[in-house]
Design a protein around this motif. Structure first.
Motif, PDB file in Angstrom:
ATOM      1  N   GLU A 122       0.866  -1.182   0.000  1.00 15.60           N
ATOM      2  CA  GLU A 122       0.000   0.000   0.000  1.00 15.60           C
ATOM      3  C   GLU A 122       0.896   1.222   0.000  1.00 15.60           C
ATOM      4  OE1 GLU A 122      -3.419   0.515   0.089  1.00 15.60           O
ATOM      5  OE2 GLU A 122      -3.579  -1.610  -0.451  1.00 15.60           O
ATOM      6  N   LYS A 123       1.387   1.574  -1.184  1.00 18.48           N
ATOM      7  CA  LYS A 123       2.433   2.594  -1.220  1.00 18.48           C
ATOM      8  C   LYS A 123       1.915   3.949  -0.753  1.00 18.48           C
ATOM      9  CE  LYS A 123       4.886  -0.088  -4.416  1.00 18.48           C
ATOM     10  NZ  LYS A 123       5.091  -0.549  -5.743  1.00 18.48           N
ATOM     11  N   VAL A 124       2.804   4.676  -0.093  1.00 18.66           N
ATOM     12  CA  VAL A 124       2.432   6.012   0.371  1.00 18.66           C
ATOM     13  C   VAL A 124       3.259   7.036  -0.391  1.00 18.66           C
ATOM     14  CG1 VAL A 124       1.812   5.225   2.674  1.00 18.66           C
ATOM     15  CG2 VAL A 124       4.135   5.959   2.223  1.00 18.66           C
ATOM     16  N   ASP A 125       2.807   8.247  -0.320  1.00 19.35           N
ATOM     17  CA  ASP A 125       3.526   9.340  -0.971  1.00 19.35           C
ATOM     18  C   ASP A 125       4.711   9.717  -0.098  1.00 19.35           C
ATOM     19  OD1 ASP A 125       4.428  11.589  -2.130  1.00 19.35           O
ATOM     20  OD2 ASP A 125       2.542  12.703  -2.049  1.00 19.35           O
ATOM     21  N   ILE A 126       5.884   9.191  -0.425  1.00 17.73           N
ATOM     22  CA  ILE A 126       6.996   9.367   0.513  1.00 17.73           C
ATOM     23  C   ILE A 126       7.564  10.770   0.501  1.00 17.73           C
ATOM     24  CG2 ILE A 126       7.695   6.949   0.782  1.00 17.73           C
ATOM     25  CD1 ILE A 126       9.896   7.455  -1.239  1.00 17.73           C
ATOM     26  N   VAL A 127       7.194  11.572  -0.446  1.00 12.48           N
ATOM     27  CA  VAL A 127       7.620  12.975  -0.367  1.00 12.48           C
ATOM     28  C   VAL A 127       6.996  13.605   0.879  1.00 12.48           C
ATOM     29  CG1 VAL A 127       7.501  15.218  -1.470  1.00 12.48           C
ATOM     30  CG2 VAL A 127       7.932  13.196  -2.848  1.00 12.48           C
ATOM     31  N   GLN A 128       5.718  13.310   1.106  1.00 10.92           N
ATOM     32  CA  GLN A 128       5.049  13.828   2.304  1.00 10.92           C
ATOM     33  C   GLN A 128       5.643  13.212   3.568  1.00 10.92           C
ATOM     34  OE1 GLN A 128       3.079  16.368   1.996  1.00 10.92           O
ATOM     35  NE2 GLN A 128       3.391  16.154  -0.211  1.00 10.92           N
ATOM     36  N   VAL A 129       5.977  11.922   3.467  1.00 11.29           N
ATOM     37  CA  VAL A 129       6.564  11.245   4.621  1.00 11.29           C
ATOM     38  C   VAL A 129       7.880  11.925   4.997  1.00 11.29           C
ATOM     39  CG1 VAL A 129       7.654   9.099   5.384  1.00 11.29           C
ATOM     40  CG2 VAL A 129       5.481   9.033   4.164  1.00 11.29           C
ATOM     41  N   LYS A 130       8.710  12.155   3.973  1.00 11.60           N
ATOM     42  CA  LYS A 130      10.002  12.775   4.285  1.00 11.60           C
ATOM     43  C   LYS A 130       9.806  14.211   4.783  1.00 11.60           C
ATOM     44  CE  LYS A 130      14.524  14.051   3.241  1.00 11.60           C
ATOM     45  NZ  LYS A 130      15.791  13.812   2.590  1.00 11.60           N
ATOM     46  N   ALA A 131       8.861  14.917   4.173  1.00  9.95           N
ATOM     47  CA  ALA A 131       8.616  16.288   4.625  1.00  9.95           C
ATOM     48  C   ALA A 131       8.286  16.295   6.117  1.00  9.95           C
ATOM     49  CB  ALA A 131       7.477  16.895   3.822  1.00  9.95           C
ATOM     50  N   ALA A 132       7.471  15.314   6.552  1.00 12.33           N
ATOM     51  CA  ALA A 132       7.086  15.258   7.962  1.00 12.33           C
ATOM     52  C   ALA A 132       8.272  14.878   8.841  1.00 12.33           C
ATOM     53  CB  ALA A 132       5.946  14.257   8.137  1.00 12.33           C
ATOM     54  N   ILE A 133       9.022  13.844   8.416  1.00 13.22           N
ATOM     55  CA  ILE A 133      10.084  13.345   9.285  1.00 13.22           C
ATOM     56  C   ILE A 133      11.264  14.320   9.328  1.00 13.22           C
ATOM     57  CG2 ILE A 133      11.705  11.461   9.686  1.00 13.22           C
ATOM     58  CD1 ILE A 133       9.693   9.590   8.434  1.00 13.22           C
ATOM     59  N   ALA A 134      11.672  14.810   8.155  1.00  9.13           N
ATOM     60  CA  ALA A 134      12.781  15.766   8.138  1.00  9.13           C
ATOM     61  C   ALA A 134      12.382  17.044   8.866  1.00  9.13           C
ATOM     62  CB  ALA A 134      13.204  16.071   6.707  1.00  9.13           C
ATOM     63  N   GLY A 135      11.099  17.428   8.754  1.00 12.27           N
ATOM     64  CA  GLY A 135      10.613  18.581   9.496  1.00 12.27           C
ATOM     65  C   GLY A 135      10.711  18.348  10.995  1.00 12.27           C
ATOM     66  N   TRP A 136      10.324  17.151  11.399  1.00  9.97           N
ATOM     67  CA  TRP A 136      10.383  16.778  12.815  1.00  9.97           C
ATOM     68  C   TRP A 136      11.823  16.849  13.311  1.00  9.97           C
ATOM     69  CZ3 TRP A 136      12.637  12.747  15.589  1.00  9.97           C
ATOM     70  CH2 TRP A 136      12.106  12.486  16.844  1.00  9.97           C
ATOM     71  N   ALA A 137      12.737  16.368  12.453  1.00 12.41           N
ATOM     72  CA  ALA A 137      14.142  16.368  12.845  1.00 12.41           C
ATOM     73  C   ALA A 137      14.775  17.746  12.684  1.00 12.41           C
ATOM     74  CB  ALA A 137      14.920  15.336  12.032  1.00 12.41           C
ATOM     75  N   SER A 138      14.012  18.702  12.191  1.00 10.51           N
ATOM     76  CA  SER A 138      14.497  20.093  12.181  1.00 10.51           C
ATOM     77  C   SER A 138      13.726  20.915  13.200  1.00 10.51           C
ATOM     78  CB  SER A 138      14.320  20.706  10.789  1.00 10.51           C
ATOM     79  OG  SER A 138      14.888  19.893   9.821  1.00 10.51           O
ATOM     80  N   LEU A 139      13.059  20.212  14.111  1.00  8.18           N
ATOM     81  CA  LEU A 139      12.276  20.840  15.180  1.00  8.18           C
ATOM     82  C   LEU A 139      11.172  21.747  14.633  1.00  8.18           C
ATOM     83  CD1 LEU A 139      15.171  21.641  17.663  1.00  8.18           C
ATOM     84  CD2 LEU A 139      13.664  19.649  17.620  1.00  8.18           C
ATOM     85  N   GLN A 140      10.615  21.345  13.490  1.00  9.47           N
ATOM     86  CA  GLN A 140       9.448  22.063  12.988  1.00  9.47           C
ATOM     87  C   GLN A 140       8.283  21.091  12.994  1.00  9.47           C
ATOM     88  OE1 GLN A 140      10.998  23.078   9.221  1.00  9.47           O
ATOM     89  NE2 GLN A 140      12.344  24.634  10.082  1.00  9.47           N
ATOM     90  N   ALA A 141       7.186  21.521  13.494  1.00  9.55           N
ATOM     91  CA  ALA A 141       6.023  20.645  13.588  1.00  9.55           C
ATOM     92  C   ALA A 141       5.300  20.606  12.247  1.00  9.55           C
ATOM     93  CB  ALA A 141       5.086  21.134  14.681  1.00  9.55           C
ATOM     94  N   VAL A 142       5.573  19.551  11.486  1.00 13.00           N
ATOM     95  CA  VAL A 142       4.892  19.379  10.213  1.00 13.00           C
ATOM     96  C   VAL A 142       3.927  18.211  10.353  1.00 13.00           C
ATOM     97  CG1 VAL A 142       5.165  18.941   7.751  1.00 13.00           C
ATOM     98  CG2 VAL A 142       6.952  20.176   9.009  1.00 13.00           C
ATOM     99  N   THR A 143       2.659  18.474  10.253  1.00 13.30           N
ATOM    100  CA  THR A 143       1.684  17.398  10.339  1.00 13.30           C
ATOM    101  C   THR A 143       1.744  16.583   9.057  1.00 13.30           C
ATOM    102  OG1 THR A 143       0.292  18.912  11.552  1.00 13.30           O
ATOM    103  CG2 THR A 143      -0.722  16.859  10.811  1.00 13.30           C
ATOM    104  N   PRO A 144       2.016  15.270   9.200  1.00 13.44           N
ATOM    105  CA  PRO A 144       2.074  14.466   7.984  1.00 13.44           C
ATOM    106  C   PRO A 144       0.714  14.455   7.288  1.00 13.44           C
ATOM    107  CG  PRO A 144       2.701  13.194   9.925  1.00 13.44           C
ATOM    108  CD  PRO A 144       2.180  14.487  10.406  1.00 13.44           C
ATOM    109  N   ALA A 145       0.701  14.907   6.048  1.00 17.63           N
ATOM    110  CA  ALA A 145      -0.569  14.980   5.325  1.00 17.63           C
ATOM    111  C   ALA A 145      -0.519  14.045   4.137  1.00 17.63           C
ATOM    112  CB  ALA A 145      -0.798  16.408   4.842  1.00 17.63           C
ATOM    113  N   GLY A 146      -1.662  13.536   3.778  1.00 23.18           N
ATOM    114  CA  GLY A 146      -1.760  12.753   2.548  1.00 23.18           C
ATOM    115  C   GLY A 146      -1.066  11.418   2.586  1.00 23.18           C
ATOM    116  N   VAL A 147      -0.782  10.895   3.788  1.00 19.05           N
ATOM    117  CA  VAL A 147      -0.217   9.557   3.847  1.00 19.05           C
ATOM    118  C   VAL A 147      -1.190   8.655   4.598  1.00 19.05           C
ATOM    119  CG1 VAL A 147       2.206  10.145   3.643  1.00 19.05           C
ATOM    120  CG2 VAL A 147       1.113  10.235   5.863  1.00 19.05           C
ATOM    121  N   GLY A 148      -1.159   7.381   4.222  1.00 17.51           N
ATOM    122  CA  GLY A 148      -2.156   6.457   4.724  1.00 17.51           C
ATOM    123  C   GLY A 148      -1.921   6.032   6.155  1.00 17.51           C
ATOM    124  N   GLY A 149      -2.820   5.191   6.643  1.00 20.53           N
ATOM    125  CA  GLY A 149      -2.830   4.775   8.034  1.00 20.53           C
ATOM    126  C   GLY A 149      -1.601   3.975   8.441  1.00 20.53           C
TER     127      GLY A 149
END
Lengths: 129, 331, 286, 386
Positions: free
Chosen positions: B226-253
């Motif tokens: 069930e592939k996810v849009d990993i651009v959004q995944v990376k945006a969320a995780i890299a954001g988290w690791a840059s101390l910015q709160a990025v709510t992961p959007a558009g990725v599945g459960g």
């Protein structure tokens, strides 16, 4: 605490490794921006399948096209969204709209360190002058 | 029984993530807040536990060794098994940390069928599975740096390239993914199949295995099924690791299942048997050289021994002794 | 999209492996018509049977036309040019002298006009191709619908067994990266990657768009004729019915589908009136 | 049991480390080949298989030859092979691993090698070869592990292993038959298109494999307390003799058919091998050396006196091994391509990196065989303490 220097040193090292992504991201000069893709230069508005599906699954679609064209000789693909027929061709259909590989394919692939082997053989369209 | 309880617990956690995202729309909570808390708990928890271990008394050098101690020059000593100095101890520690050397010596006691005979059989399967599991987990962790780091460094791409050497599937199936899951399944099955191991297994033993399997399964699902849009995944995780709160959007459960299970693992780790890595470094039987016969070892908590010479004693009681008519060395 | 169905087919295919192995063997043993060479009346697998007739009478000795065909093909398919480097050489269509092309004929007192004549060689798209039989990954196969021997360059593992099995030297291997040896790659046809085998595909990508093979297009006067042997009215069928055409090593039972017309021009002059059938051009659809 | 391969004296480690160095050089060259392509080998458009595939073919024979000790011991209860059978099985494991490595380095697209199993093709002999080799490796690992493990505990081997051992006997024959079929079924290559190829492969395998086993057993006897027993060596020597006679006979049969019929495309390959064609005679000295070695070996082996003398037996075994290595590991594969179907005579000789990769694989095989023999001999308590 016995051997305090060594233990504290170890803990500092542990903390440094664990928090290294934070340091790395904070210290690299300009953070890599999340790629925002430009609309196709030829003004086309919709892809063969919905955008969300394409973002996550384009590699599956390309693989399926590849097998259909090469192995069964079938060349027409009927979109499940608008019922239009497309020629299943990376160079003639996909790259017709997304004619700028560097700004379309490569942005996300570089952002995510994905290196698909497509371009080992398929020729990227020449930069439009 | 323990196996079932743990399975229910892990499945429940996964369900919590799914429901939280689908019904409660708690993406921010599960995608950003929970991992943040778990991370802090992990780092602080590990530090606390290490400090607690560090405070424990180390009574003496404990030469539980498997080889000849350094003695006379014409007797060959086993420097790795019975180190005489820090260099050997470092080598022994490296063998332990990198190759799980003491587990390599694992033996099984076996009662031969039909005969009343006990034999000790080397059993390498546990060692092989442990090596496969830990090393592939390390590679998998390193691979995940492509999500944490804004710009992916070359070494991550190198790891990816060799791990994905065999071009199977798109995206490619990593070798470590297969090894990791196979090793975990072996470690689980050995607890379930062997009656002796089943008897000594606690629910927490299963819980750790199910948790890791759940993490692996949700990751594989996201990558291959069930592939996810990993651009959004990376945006969320890299954001988290840059101390910015990025709510992961558009990725599945599955993403939230993955993140929640990893968070639980991180938070649970310092308080469980899973935290054994620092313990290896703190093991007196591994980190001390066996130099008992050559170096004087003084326990640090012993009270200071205050010596007193006769001259000092005589001086203190000089007058009294003299008055009593004792013969004195010093007049 | 179609994942579940494909998964099922894979499983079904795996379970049929044993049976298929047996049937292959039976097919190999009990194949009729391999000893006595003749064009099968019924096409194998139905559909079309694409074939090529190279009319050697119309080719000159200077090799100019031959060169033109080779250039057209190699340009259209991004075939790298290694110059004098025979070791890495890749070719889809190439020229040999007549005697080497039909080496097993052992010509001794060959008619003068054929001596050393540059002759085009390419994949014969055999009806019974040995290359597809040996491929361990189904990266090359014979298309039942039109008889083209296809290749899947995404699948090939580069074991080169097909090159070993081909009696015609029609297959080439990419010993090195071909890209640096291409002047300007065509964008609408892929290059190949280092480590795969390649060969002529009868320009199946051009046929799919209603075109003709590039080498045929490069000719002006039906020097190479391409068409469907299963269509009795096709130009290839009529050419073969009316002229002496030979094939390379037919005795091996591969049933090659590239024919060479070798008749004497004088014989042609005598039979010419009978050979011209009105309306032949209209039937020649591919 | 594995830990027994990790303890040893100075000489053992010196040997193992030098093998590792050779492996390292080979691996580096393979990495070079991976990034540059197979163009760094001597292979070309006309000679597409060479040193790698030839070594593979030769080593399949070495692997299959384990059957020559397994069959007498397990089927005919020939006790003299009691000590040496396990060595034969372990040698087979190392040989199959080398076979697989040689196939792997020969691939143009090694990353896609799993396609052989992902898209199984029963009509391809290469698919069956992969299945046969994989199965044979598994069989020998299971058999040697179980029998050695039981011996270590002082138990008789479990009953279920007997059918597995019996299965390994036809399986050994099958790996070399399928490998012969890899070549013999191609209309394009008249040199290989011969029904006697599979029997000839087996005969040469049953000569070269046991010859190597004799040599290894004698080496092992020098460095340890292990004694295979005079009777076992003598029986192996007899096997080598008969197999070598059969092999030479088969070669003669093949030469007769090709030369007496006089069919040019059959004659030309032999002419290339022994005389050279169009001035291209790279292989001729090798092939004559192979022939001379075969004659020397036969003279020494057929004479009962020299066969039972250990010194001359060693010479004979070296001669057999070298003769067949040249025949199969150099001549057989390359001669199939020269002259090419278009009559072209092309020079082929392996390049330095190609040889280095091959040497690395041989070193890997020796490493495996040393380690496995060490385990087996330690389990039996035969190893002399350094």
């Amino acid at each position: 605490m016995h051997d305090a220097a060594k233990i504290v040193g170890g803990l500092v090292l542990f903390a440094a490794v664990m928090t290294s992504p934070f340091w790395y991201n904070a210290l690299t000069a300009a953070p890599a921006a999340v790629p925002a893709l430009d609309p196709p230069p030829n003004g086309s508005k919709e892809c063969v399948e919905p955008r969300a599906y394409m973002r996550a699954n384009h590699m599956d679609l390309l693989n399926e096209w590849r097998d259909l064209v090469v192995r069964t000789g079938q060349r027409d693909y009927v979109s499940t969204t608008n019922g239009r027929a497309f020629d299943m061709s990376l160079s003639r259909t996909c790259l017709d709209c997304h004619s700028n590989k560097a700004e379309f394919c490569d942005r996300c692939h570089t952002f995510l360190a994905v290196n698909p082997p497509c371009w080992d053989c398929h020729v990227e369209p020449k930069e439009a002058p | 029984m323990g196996a079932v309880i743990s399975l229910v617990a892990v499945a429940g956690l996964a369900l919590v993530a799914v429901i939280a995202v689908a019904v409660g729309d708690l993406r921010f909570l599960i995608g950003v807040v929970v991992p943040g808390i778990a991370f802090v708990v992990f780092v602080v928890g590990v530090a606390c536990r290490v400090v607690r271990w560090g405070r424990a008394a180390v009574p003496f050098r404990i030469p539980t060794t498997c080889g000849q101690q350094r003695s006379l020059p014409w007797i060959r000593n086993e420097e790795l098994d019975n180190p005489s100095g820090p260099l050997g101890a470092i080598g022994r520690m490296a063998g332990e940390v990198l190759l799980f050397r003491s587990l390599f010596r694992n033996h099984r006691v076996e009662l031969s069928h039909g005969r009343e005979k006990v034999s000790y059989v080397a059993s390498k399967y546990l060692w092989a599975a442990a090596m496969a599991f830990h090393w592939s987990m390390l590679v998998i962790l390193l691979r995940h740096f492509r999500f944490f780091l804004d710009r992916v460094p070359a070494w991550v791409e190198l790891v990816q390239r060799w791990d994905g050497f065999f071009a199977v599937g798109v995206p490619v199936v990593y070798l470590t993914t297969v090894v990791f899951i196979a090793a975990l399944l072996y470690l689980l099955l050995r607890r379930l199949v062997d009656a002796k191991l089943r008897a000594i297994s606690l629910p927490t033993d299963y819980f750790a295995l199910y948790l890791l399997l759940g993490i692996a399964a949700s990751g594989v699902l996201m990558r291959h099924v069930e592939k996810v849009d990993i651009v959004q995944v990376k945006a969320a995780i890299a954001g988290w690791a840059s101390l910015q709160a990025v709510t992961p959007a558009g990725v599945g459960g599955w993403y939230f299942v993955h993140v929640l299970l990893v968070s639980v693992l991180l938070a649970y780790l310092p308080f469980s048997k899973l935290l054994h890595a620092p313990g290896v470094f703190l093991s007196p039987t591994r980190n001390l050289a066996n130099s008992n016969r050559r170096v004087r070892h003084v326990n640090p908590w012993n009270p200071p021994i205050v010596g007193r010479t006769y001259a000092e004693w005589e001086e203190e009681f000089h007058d009294k002794l003299k008055a009593a008519g004792y013969p004195l060395e010093k007049e | 999209m179609d994942a579940s169905r494909r998964g099922f087919l894979t499983i079904a295919g795996l379970s049929l492996v044993g049976a298929a192995g047996g049937s292959t063997l039976i097919a190999a043993i009990g194949e009729p018509g391999t000893a006595v060479e003749s064009l099968p009346a019924e096409p194998p697998g139905g559909g079309r049977r694409l074939a090529m007739v190279i009319d050697l009478r119309k080719f000159g000795h200077d090799g100019e036309l031959v060169e033109r065909c080779i250039r057209a093909c190699h340009r259209a398919h991004n075939v790298p040019d290694f110059g004098a480097d025979r070791k890495n050489e890749i070719k889809w269509i190439w020229a040999e002298d007549f005697e080497s092309t039909f080496r097993d004929e052992e010509f001794r007192y060959l008619r003068r006009d054929l001596q050393g004549k540059p002759t085009l060689l390419l994949c014969n798209h055999c009806d019974n191709p040995p290359c597809t039989r040996v491929c361990p990954t189904k990266a090359t196969w014979r298309r039942p619908a039109d008889g083209i021997v296809m290749m899947d360059w995404h699948r090939c593992i580069g074991c080169r067994y097909c090159i070993v099995a081909c009696p015609y030297g029609s297959r080439s291997f990419n010993w090195t990266d071909p890209r640096p040896h291409l002047e300007s790659p065509q964008a609408d046809f892929p290059t190949r990657t280092r480590g795969v085998v390649e060969k002529c595909t009868f320009c199946e990508e051009l046929l799919a768009r209603g075109g003709q093979p590039a080498c045929v297009e490069a000719c002006a006067d039906d020097e190479i004729v391409f068409g469907d042997l299963n269509d009795p009215g096709s130009k290839v069928r009529r050419l073969l019915a009316e002229h002496l055409a030979i094939r390379r090593q037919p005795g091996l039972g591969t049933r090659p589908e590239v024919y060479y017309i070798v008749e004497d021009p004088r014989t042609l002059a005598e039979t010419a009136p009978a050979a011209v059938v009105p309306g032949a051009a209209e039937n020649d659809h591919v | 049991m594995f830990e027994k391969a990790l303890s040893g004296g100075r000489r053992y480690w010196a040997w193992m480390v030098s093998l590792l160095v050779v492996i390292g050089v080979g691996a580096a060259c393979w990495y070079w080949q991976l990034s540059e392509g197979l163009t760094i080998t001597g292979l070309s458009r006309d000679v597409v298989w060479g040193f790698y595939i030839a070594q593979f073919t030769f080593l399949v024979g070495v692997a299959a030859s384990a059957v020559m000790v397994v069959l007498p011991y397990y089927l005919h209860d020939y006790r003299a092979f009691g000590k040496i059978t396990i060595l034969g099985e372990l040698l087979a494991i190392a040989a199959v691993i080398m076979c697989m490595l040689f196939i792997f380095v020969d691939m143009g697209m090694p990353a896609r090698i799993l396609n052989i199993f992902l898209h199984p093709t029963p009509s391809s002999m290469m698919f069956w070869d992969a299945v046969a080799l994989g199965g044979y490796l598994l069989l020998n690992i299971v058999i040697s592990r179980v029998t050695l493990g039981a011996e270590r505990r002082g138990d008789p081997p479990p009953a279920w292993i007997t059918p597995v051992i019996v299965l390994s006997i036809p399986w050994a024959i099958s790996i070399h038959t399928v490998t012969a079929f890899l070549y013999a079924g191609l209309a394009a290559r008249p040199f290989w298109l011969t029904a006697i190829m599979a029997p000839r492969f087996l005969a040469s395998a049953f000569a070269s494999g046991p010859a190597l086993l004799i040599l290894l057993a004698l080496v092992v006897r020098r460095v340890s307390d292990f004694d295979p027993g005079r009777q076992a060596i003598r029986a192996l020597a007899t096997i080598v003799t008969y197999a070598m006679v059969a092999n030479v006979f088969f070669v003669a049969v093949e030469l007769y058919t090709a030369l007496y019929s006089g069919i040019p495309e059959h004659v030309s390959h032999f002419a290339y091998l022994f005389m050279g064609l169009d001035g291209e005679a790279t292989l001729a000295p090798w092939m004559w050396a192979s022939a001379v070695l075969a004659v020397v070996a036969l003279v020494l082996l057929l004479n009962p006196g020299s066969r039972s003398s250990e010194t001359s037996l060693v010479v004979a075994c070296v001669a057999v091994f070298a003769s067949l290595w040249i025949d199969k590991g150099l001549g057989m594969v390359v001669a199939g391509f020269v002259p090419s179907p278009l009559g072209r005579v092309v020079h082929y000789s392996p390049t330095a990196p190609e040889l280095a990769i091959g040497l690395g694989i041989w070193a890997a095989g020796l490493l495996v065989v040393t380690g496995l023999f060490k385990i087996a001999l330690e389990v039996r308590g035969h190893l002399r303490r350094p």
